[in-house]
Design an enzyme around this catalytic site. Structure first.
Site, mmCIF file in Angstrom:
data_model
loop_
_atom_site.group_PDB
_atom_site.id
_atom_site.type_symbol
_atom_site.label_atom_id
_atom_site.label_comp_id
_atom_site.label_asym_id
_atom_site.label_seq_id
_atom_site.Cartn_x
_atom_site.Cartn_y
_atom_site.Cartn_z
ATOM 1 N N GLU A 140 -9.484 3.614 6.485
ATOM 2 C CA GLU A 140 -8.975 3.662 7.882
ATOM 3 C C GLU A 140 -10.148 4.860 9.358
ATOM 4 O OE1 GLU A 140 -6.698 2.645 8.431
ATOM 5 O OE2 GLU A 140 -6.017 1.662 5.778
ATOM 6 N N GLY A 159 2.199 -0.747 11.528
ATOM 7 C CA GLY A 159 2.100 -1.555 12.436
ATOM 8 C C GLY A 159 1.368 -2.715 11.823
ATOM 9 N N ALA A 160 0.227 -2.439 11.067
ATOM 10 C CA ALA A 160 0.210 -3.829 10.151
ATOM 11 C C ALA A 160 -0.370 -3.476 9.212
ATOM 12 C CB ALA A 160 -0.832 -4.601 10.678
ATOM 13 N N MET A 161 -0.871 -4.537 7.803
ATOM 14 C CA MET A 161 -1.344 -4.415 7.118
ATOM 15 C C MET A 161 -2.535 -4.960 6.877
ATOM 16 S SD MET A 161 -1.378 -2.669 3.773
ATOM 17 C CE MET A 161 -3.015 -3.396 3.255
ATOM 18 N N GLU A 162 -3.597 -5.444 6.042
ATOM 19 C CA GLU A 162 -4.945 -5.711 6.156
ATOM 20 C C GLU A 162 -4.802 -6.671 5.208
ATOM 21 O OE1 GLU A 162 -5.076 -1.819 5.997
ATOM 22 O OE2 GLU A 162 -6.590 -1.967 3.769
ATOM 23 N N ASN A 163 -3.919 -7.032 4.245
ATOM 24 C CA ASN A 163 -4.123 -8.280 2.757
ATOM 25 C C ASN A 163 -5.025 -9.360 3.515
ATOM 26 O OD1 ASN A 163 -1.515 -7.050 2.448
ATOM 27 N ND2 ASN A 163 -0.479 -8.453 4.037
ATOM 28 N N HIS A 184 -8.910 -4.014 14.120
ATOM 29 C CA HIS A 184 -8.213 -2.832 13.161
ATOM 30 C C HIS A 184 -8.468 -3.609 12.042
ATOM 31 C CE1 HIS A 184 -6.226 1.290 12.038
ATOM 32 N NE2 HIS A 184 -6.317 0.893 10.631
ATOM 33 N N GLU A 185 -7.301 -4.609 11.514
ATOM 34 C CA GLU A 185 -7.014 -5.539 10.482
ATOM 35 C C GLU A 185 -8.756 -6.357 10.016
ATOM 36 O OE1 GLU A 185 -4.890 -4.049 8.728
ATOM 37 O OE2 GLU A 185 -3.643 -3.018 10.519
ATOM 38 N N GLU A 210 0.758 -1.105 -0.116
ATOM 39 C CA GLU A 210 0.384 0.312 -0.530
ATOM 40 C C GLU A 210 0.742 1.414 -0.494
ATOM 41 O OE1 GLU A 210 -2.635 0.421 3.146
ATOM 42 O OE2 GLU A 210 -4.266 1.614 2.132
#
Ligand SMILES: [Zn+2]
Length: 878
Positions: free
Chosen positions: A335, A278-282, A312-313, A130
């Site tokens: 977001e 922090g993280a990614m929503e794949n 969140h993810e 992203e």
């Protein structure tokens, strides 16, 4: 290679021209274990429809391209490849494109990142895309509204674990790879998803599995396979029981709340090194920073923060992955919702029921700060291209957006809000949306005027100010109380104002006086944007010392309590019994510091003498950070040394007296180590802690704290290079390596600084190595760094051109010459950093917008610091 950005206009045109059906992707990582091997093989076949005769392009940031074949015809590579774009001329109704090439392993965390573990030499691969770095791995139409189904094949060394969005189907010997024993992993085709959420994971990862069993929308049992991944060296710190527990709580919660089954088959979470965020929503395979595993110990705040991110993810599986914004203007559509849901679900579904406390004190502060910068923007933004998109993952899009959604829930009612979410998923599943689509479903779910709400909150900028004015009579009773909105763009608010006094709560049976401040009265009022002032009649006659505006954190505003009110708030903040009230009071005092209404020295005193006793670890962590920021940025340099010593003394006393094994003990020790890097008065203590001669019962130093203490000793000339080398030899972990790099760069000698500068600017460091080195480099007195001032401002533009955006951004922010404040005269006009920053902006009006934005923000921070320092000095001179 010219790496073209993609403009919104180009994306709109391309989306009108084509519709993508599927990608078959093969990524060959068989040589990945050899660090000399800089590239990997990449092959893609894309099927898409188009207007007959149209021409468009596909994106690929590559090392080389050996084949471009369109509808059976091999195209001339030299003719069609233009920088990071491949021109696709004379399209037909139905098209099949095959591209074969090689792309570069990344060390910046963008694209396909390769990490070599210093502890055991193992190689780990993951991807991060992203907003638009999928094109660094394989050719792709890189925009969120050209969704497709992806079928992935990964070729890896034998024995490697491999994962992707789709289910892992088979592992077979790889027929085509040059590397003996290489294997080929096949994955199931994905649902139709956007390019930026596709992902690849490969390496000798530790993998732990479980299954979530829930109930689907039809009331039938459904099960979703779960997995966790991390580096082998971290396996013992993978607390899978807690991680699976939060995961299952989240899946139970969101599938019920959204009334839409989890859409992506399996749910896996990988903790990866050197991660930029922090993280990614794949979908199906979320990646998270491995800083969420805690080999050096964790406070409850850290565990709560991790749970919040995990939720969140997970929320993104619906908001973002199932339904995706058409373009980055509406990044908030995923977001802001995920940020809101991270806290909302923490409270509803997990043991972290106080998630709104951290939100009020930490995340909202991020929003307030960003919203006061000259670069602020509406929540629904105007994003002209990918570079601008990348700069917009900020406090407005996340925290202000979430705060405003919190108000929306109050405005339309929780039931209507949830109904709208459900309708949104049913209507737009696997599609793309913009603001209007969400407003349409919201309008259908409630009576409220949602368009004017959107105009007031989503399309405007700036923080509304609510000023509380209180008059008291001779007996101290409130004789008049009003709330006045003083913004450029007044907005409607629902806001609570409450009074707090010592002793028993007004509505409690308890009569015991604990010395704490408890709630006496609370009044909730609607602030009308047309009315200059709102009266608070319910507070008349109340004699409580503390009055808190925006009690319960119902609205997004900077609340100012007036001079007397502020003094009472600062006096009483540590006595407020309710953690949320305490967080809000702290937040108002901090806002006053940043606004030159409260002396930064007084703030440092407040935290040093009272704040250190705070028991809520989230509040304690935040106020200690702020006191250190006030001390190092807002207090004039010549007044800092005695205050640093005083603050460090207080931290030392507090940490020595803290309960063994408590969160407070750990948080205070971390702050102590940070402070000791700027003040040598406790060097003997630090030395004893490092040698083990002194030990605090219940506190394991761990790698992180040990290296923070080594940095402190080094920066204050109490440790030598051979000592650092011995300590590094004893700790080959990732944390050890980063700590060592930081400490080396902190050596207060010209050669050490020159060495660090050389390493930083050479392009040879990974993202995390770079940050560690810069952080050590900046730990120095101004005389050592003065020579780099000119070099910094001359290098900004070249760095932006030479490095990836992540690395360039880290360099420009991380090397900004803050330390020069120390030589500064008392005004912004004379401060060398402010002057040079302004000159750079004046002379570089045509620099990329994203770069100008960074410099504008840095300048604004510097101006604020100088202004606050000047205010203290003028106070002294009076
Ligand atoms: Zn997110």
């Amino acid at each position: 290679m010219v790496q073209s950005s993609l403009t919104r206009a180009e994306a709109t045109t391309r989306a009108e021209q084509i519709r993508v059906a599927s990608y078959d992707v093969t990524v060959d990582l068989s040589g990945a274990e050899d660090p000399q091997q800089k590239t990997f093989g990449s092959q893609v076949t894309v099927r898409f429809t188009a207007e007959d005769g149209a021409e468009t392009f596909i994106d690929f940031i590559h090392d080389s391209i050996s084949l471009v074949e369109l509808n059976g015809d091999e195209l001339d590579v030299d003719d069609v490849v233009e920088g990071s774009r491949i021109r696709l001329p004379e399209l037909e109704g139905a098209n099949e494109l095959t591209v074969v090439g090689r792309a570069l392993y990344s060390r910046s965390g963008e694209g396909l990142h390769r990490y070599v573990d210093p502890q055991d030499g193992n190689v780990y691969i993951y991807t991060q895309y992203e907003p638009a770095d999928c094109r660094r791995v394989f050719p792709v139409f890189e925009q969120p509204d050209l969704k497709a189904s992806f079928t992935v094949t990964l070729i890896t060394p034998p024995e490697w674990v491999a994962a992707s969005n789709g289910e892992h189907l088979t592992t077979e010997p790889a027929g085509t790879s040059d590397v003996p024993g290489a294997v080929s992993h096949e994955f199931a085709p994905t649902e139709r998803i956007s390019t930026y959420i596709t992902t690849i994971l490969a390496g000798p990862y530790t993998r732990v599995t479980d299954v979530w069993q829930g109930v689907d929308v039809q009331g039938e049992t459904q099960s979703v396979p779960l997995a966790l991944y991390c580096r082998r060296a971290l396996a013992e710190h993978l607390d899978s029981e807690e991680l699976f527990a939060v995961t299952k709580q989240g899946l139970d919660f969101f599938t019920e709340l959204f009334a839409f089954d989890y859409p992506f088959g399996k749910y896996e979470q990988a903790f990866v090194p050197e991660y930029n965020l922090g993280a990614m929503e794949n979908p199906g395979l979320v990646t998270l920073t491995e800083d969420y595993l805690f080999p050096s110990g964790a406070t409850r705040t850290q565990l709560a923060g991790r749970a919040n991110t995990m939720l969140h993810e997970m929320c993104h599986m619906w908001f973002g992955d199932l339904v995706t914004m058409t373009w980055w203007d509406d990044l908030w559509l995923k977001e802001s919702f995920a940020e809101f849901m991270g806290a909302y679900a923490s409270v509803r579904a997990t043991e972290y029921g106080d998630a709104w406390v951290a939100f009020a004190l930490g995340r909202k502060e991020w929003a307030y700060r960003q919203d006061q910068l000259p670069t602020t923007h509406p929540i629904v933004a105007d994003i002209v291209d990918l570079e601008a998109a990348r700069q917009n993952f900020d406090g407005i899009t996340y925290a202000k957006g979430a705060s405003v959604l919190k108000q929306l829930v109050a405005f339309v009612g929780e039931e209507a809000f949830i109904d709208a979410c459900r309708a949104y998923f049913r209507r737009f599943a696997y599609g793309n949306t913009s603001l209007d689509d969400f407003l349409t479903v919201l309008k259908e779910a409630c009576e409220a005027d949602v368009r004017s709400w959107a105009n007031d909150w989503l399309l405007t900028t700036g923080v509304p100010h609510l000023d509380l004015a209180v008059e008291r009579d001779d007996s101290g009773a409130i004789a008049a109380a009003t709330l006045t909105q003083t913004s450029d763009a007044p907005r409607p608010h629902v806001v609570a104002v409450a009074t707090y006094a010592p002793g028993a709560s007004g509505n409690s049976d308890s009569t015991e006086d604990t010395g704490q401040l408890v709630l006496q009265r609370s009044t909730e009022v609607r602030v009308d944007p047309q009315q200059p002032a709102t009266d608070l009649p319910e507070l008349l006659g109340d004699t409580s010392p503390v009055i808190l505006a925006n009690d319960r954190d119902l609205t997004y505003c900077l609340a100012s309590p007036g001079a007397d009110g502020l003094a009472a708030l600062a006096d009483g903040v540590h006595l407020l019994a309710d953690p949320l009230a305490r967080a809000l009071a702290h937040s108002q005092v901090w806002a006053a510091v940043r606004d030159a209404r409260y002396d930064p020295r007084a703030y440092v005193h407040l935290v040093a003498h009272r704040g250190v006793g705070e028991q809520h670890s989230s509040i304690l962590t935040t106020v200690l950070d702020r006191a250190q920021e006030a001390l190092e940025s807002f207090v004039p340099p010549r007044l800092r040394p005695p205050l640093r010593t005083e603050f460090l003394d207080c931290l030392h006393t507090a940490v020595t007296g803290a309960h063994a094994g408590s969160d407070a003990q750990l948080v205070l020790m971390r702050a102590f180590a940070r402070g000791a890097a700027r003040d040598a008065s406790h060097a003997t203590t630090v030395e004893k802690l490092l040698s083990g001669e002194q030990h605090l019962p219940g506190l394991e130093l761990g790698s992180q704290l040990t290296w923070a203490l080594w940095s402190a000793q080094t920066a204050t000339s109490h440790a030598t290079r051979p000592q650092l080398e011995r300590a590094h030899a004893a700790d080959p972990s990732r944390e050890g390596r980063l700590g060592y790099l930081r400490a080396l760069a902190a050596i207060p000698a010209e050669e050490a600084k020159a060495e660090a500068w050389q390493a930083i600017t050479s392009g040879s460091l990974s993202n995390d190595e770079l940050s560690a080195t810069m952080s050590g480099f900046q730990l120095a007195t101004p005389d050592l760094l003065g020579t780099y001032h000119g070099a910094y401002f001359e290098s900004i533009t070249p760095w932006w051109g030479e490095h990836s955006m992540e690395i360039a951004t880290r360099m420009i922010r991380g090397l900004y010459p803050r330390a020069l404040d120390a030589q500064a005269a008392s005004s912004a006009q004379e401060n060398p950093t402010v002057v040079a920053s302004q000159s750079w902006l004046d002379e570089n009006t045509t620099a990329p917008g994203a770069l100008r934005r960074i410099m504008t923000e840095l300048l604004d921070d510097a101006r604020r610091a100088v202004k606050l320092q000047a205010a203290v000095l003028s106070h002294l001179n009076q």
